[in-house]
Design a protein around this motif. Structure first.
Motif, PDB file in Angstrom:
ATOM      1  N   THR A 155      33.945  42.059  44.951  1.00  0.00           N
ATOM      2  CA  THR A 155      33.785  40.776  45.804  1.00  0.00           C
ATOM      3  C   THR A 155      32.688  39.965  45.244  1.00  0.00           C
ATOM      4  N   GLY A 156      33.138  38.665  45.200  1.00  0.00           N
ATOM      5  CA  GLY A 156      32.163  37.666  44.580  1.00  0.00           C
ATOM      6  C   GLY A 156      32.536  37.615  43.199  1.00  0.00           C
ATOM      7  N   ALA A 157      33.299  38.367  42.446  1.00  0.00           N
ATOM      8  CA  ALA A 157      33.710  38.629  40.866  1.00  0.00           C
ATOM      9  C   ALA A 157      35.076  38.589  40.606  1.00  0.00           C
TER      10      ALA A 157
ATOM     11  N   ARG B 113      44.170  38.444  42.573  1.00  0.00           N
ATOM     12  CA  ARG B 113      45.019  37.476  42.003  1.00  0.00           C
ATOM     13  C   ARG B 113      44.542  36.062  41.931  1.00  0.00           C
ATOM     14  N   MET B 114      43.389  35.977  41.393  1.00  0.00           N
ATOM     15  CA  MET B 114      42.639  34.642  41.491  1.00  0.00           C
ATOM     16  C   MET B 114      43.318  33.558  40.432  1.00  0.00           C
ATOM     17  N   TYR B 115      43.746  34.141  39.355  1.00  0.00           N
ATOM     18  CA  TYR B 115      44.371  33.120  38.556  1.00  0.00           C
ATOM     19  C   TYR B 115      45.615  32.156  39.185  1.00  0.00           C
ATOM     20  N   SER B 116      46.511  33.200  39.843  1.00  0.00           N
ATOM     21  CA  SER B 116      47.637  32.598  40.582  1.00  0.00           C
ATOM     22  C   SER B 116      47.236  31.857  41.826  1.00  0.00           C
ATOM     23  N   TYR B 117      46.060  32.295  42.208  1.00  0.00           N
ATOM     24  CA  TYR B 117      45.646  31.454  43.580  1.00  0.00           C
ATOM     25  C   TYR B 117      45.001  30.044  42.945  1.00  0.00           C
ATOM     26  N   VAL B 118      44.246  29.977  42.079  1.00  0.00           N
ATOM     27  CA  VAL B 118      43.690  28.655  41.604  1.00  0.00           C
ATOM     28  C   VAL B 118      44.571  27.842  40.770  1.00  0.00           C
ATOM     29  N   THR B 119      45.598  28.331  40.168  1.00  0.00           N
ATOM     30  CA  THR B 119      46.441  27.565  39.340  1.00  0.00           C
ATOM     31  C   THR B 119      47.761  27.133  40.181  1.00  0.00           C
ATOM     32  N   GLU B 120      48.129  28.030  41.007  1.00  0.00           N
ATOM     33  CA  GLU B 120      49.253  27.811  42.009  1.00  0.00           C
ATOM     34  C   GLU B 120      49.080  27.452  43.163  1.00  0.00           C
ATOM     35  N   GLU B 121      48.703  28.715  44.050  1.00  0.00           N
ATOM     36  CA  GLU B 121      48.739  28.505  45.453  1.00  0.00           C
ATOM     37  C   GLU B 121      47.856  27.345  45.983  1.00  0.00           C
ATOM     38  N   LEU B 122      46.527  27.532  45.593  1.00  0.00           N
ATOM     39  CA  LEU B 122      45.637  26.434  46.048  1.00  0.00           C
ATOM     40  C   LEU B 122      45.933  25.116  45.840  1.00  0.00           C
TER      41      LEU B 122
ATOM     42  N   ASN C 235      44.312  37.528  36.942  1.00  0.00           N
ATOM     43  CA  ASN C 235      45.137  38.442  38.012  1.00  0.00           C
ATOM     44  C   ASN C 235      44.822  39.872  37.477  1.00  0.00           C
ATOM     45  N   ALA C 236      44.626  40.697  38.396  1.00  0.00           N
ATOM     46  CA  ALA C 236      44.195  42.142  37.991  1.00  0.00           C
ATOM     47  C   ALA C 236      45.675  42.775  37.828  1.00  0.00           C
ATOM     48  N   THR C 237      45.426  43.891  37.029  1.00  0.00           N
ATOM     49  CA  THR C 237      46.825  44.336  36.352  1.00  0.00           C
ATOM     50  C   THR C 237      47.038  45.791  36.914  1.00  0.00           C
ATOM     51  N   GLU C 238      45.821  46.381  37.512  1.00  0.00           N
ATOM     52  CA  GLU C 238      45.881  47.920  37.862  1.00  0.00           C
ATOM     53  C   GLU C 238      45.704  48.109  39.098  1.00  0.00           C
ATOM     54  N   ASP C 239      46.088  49.285  39.696  1.00  0.00           N
ATOM     55  CA  ASP C 239      45.910  49.379  41.322  1.00  0.00           C
ATOM     56  C   ASP C 239      44.488  50.064  41.277  1.00  0.00           C
TER      57      ASP C 239
ATOM     58  N   GLN D 107      31.697  32.977  35.146  1.00  0.00           N
ATOM     59  CA  GLN D 107      32.998  33.337  35.185  1.00  0.00           C
ATOM     60  C   GLN D 107      34.010  32.469  34.100  1.00  0.00           C
ATOM     61  N   TYR D 108      33.185  32.009  33.045  1.00  0.00           N
ATOM     62  CA  TYR D 108      33.678  31.056  32.032  1.00  0.00           C
ATOM     63  C   TYR D 108      35.141  31.369  31.580  1.00  0.00           C
ATOM     64  N   ILE D 109      35.343  32.686  31.157  1.00  0.00           N
ATOM     65  CA  ILE D 109      36.600  33.083  30.454  1.00  0.00           C
ATOM     66  C   ILE D 109      37.699  32.938  31.249  1.00  0.00           C
ATOM     67  N   GLY D 110      37.669  33.197  32.770  1.00  0.00           N
ATOM     68  CA  GLY D 110      38.697  33.011  33.581  1.00  0.00           C
ATOM     69  C   GLY D 110      38.906  31.631  33.908  1.00  0.00           C
ATOM     70  N   ALA D 111      37.839  30.662  33.944  1.00  0.00           N
ATOM     71  CA  ALA D 111      38.081  29.383  34.199  1.00  0.00           C
ATOM     72  C   ALA D 111      38.525  28.689  33.191  1.00  0.00           C
TER      73      ALA D 111
END
Length: 181
Positions: free
Chosen positions: A122-124, A140-149, A129-133, A172-176
């Protein structure tokens, strides 16, 4: 100014598929620098939870589509950090920018361990996108901020989808950076 804000509200509310976050939750809209600062909540398909995002509509949004700037905040932040601490509304108003600031991660997914550490869960969300259960179903924040939002914003707000930029605060520079590439 209030007539202008009312016109923007009417134009946007005619086709919202999202709801304004409830005032009882401490979030509401404000007139700032001649524009309208609001927080919205929607059910995210990618994240399988309710998500919040802030939108600043400059006065120019009343008469046409404006460029959009997506602000991706850093670790432990919510949609509130940037909108309440930075004072960006003045510059956004002067330059006619719609500014979108999403929360930084899914919240309330009830995954064991998601609230155990400030830098994981939470908050991080790190905008990847996470790849493990068990994380991959919700984080799935990558898909959220690049597609859905962006799809949600383009369909419901007066933005020009050809004119948008992303920006990042801290942590969170790397993800951004991955989202920007």
């Amino acid at each position: 100014v209030l007539d202008r804000i009312a016109a923007v509200r009417r134009a946007c509310s005619d086709h919202f598929r999202i709801s304004e976050a409830r005032e009882r939750e401490g979030v509401c809209g404000h007139v700032r620098s001649g524009g309208l600062q609001k927080v919205f909540e929607h059910s995210s398909v990618e994240l399988k939870c309710k998500m919040r995002f802030a939108v600043y509509l400059p006065p120019q949004a009343e008469s046409g589509k404006c460029p959009a700037l997506y602000w991706l905040s850093g670790l432990t932040c919510t949609e509130q950090n940037f909108i309440s601490k930075s004072g960006y509304q003045q510059a956004a108003s002067e330059h006619g920018l719609v500014v979108i600031a999403p929360d930084t991660s899914p919240r309330g997914c009830n995954i064991k361990g998601e609230d155990d550490s400030w830098d994981f869960g939470t908050g991080a969300g790190f905008y990847v996108n996470a790849t493990e259960d068990p994380w991959k179903a919700n984080y799935r924040m990558y898909s959220y901020v690049t597609e859905e939002l962006p799809q949600l914003i383009n369909a419901n707000f007066p933005v020009d989808p050809q004119r948008f930029k992303g920006a990042n605060g801290r942590g969170q520079y790397i993800g951004a950076l991955i989202c920007a590439l």
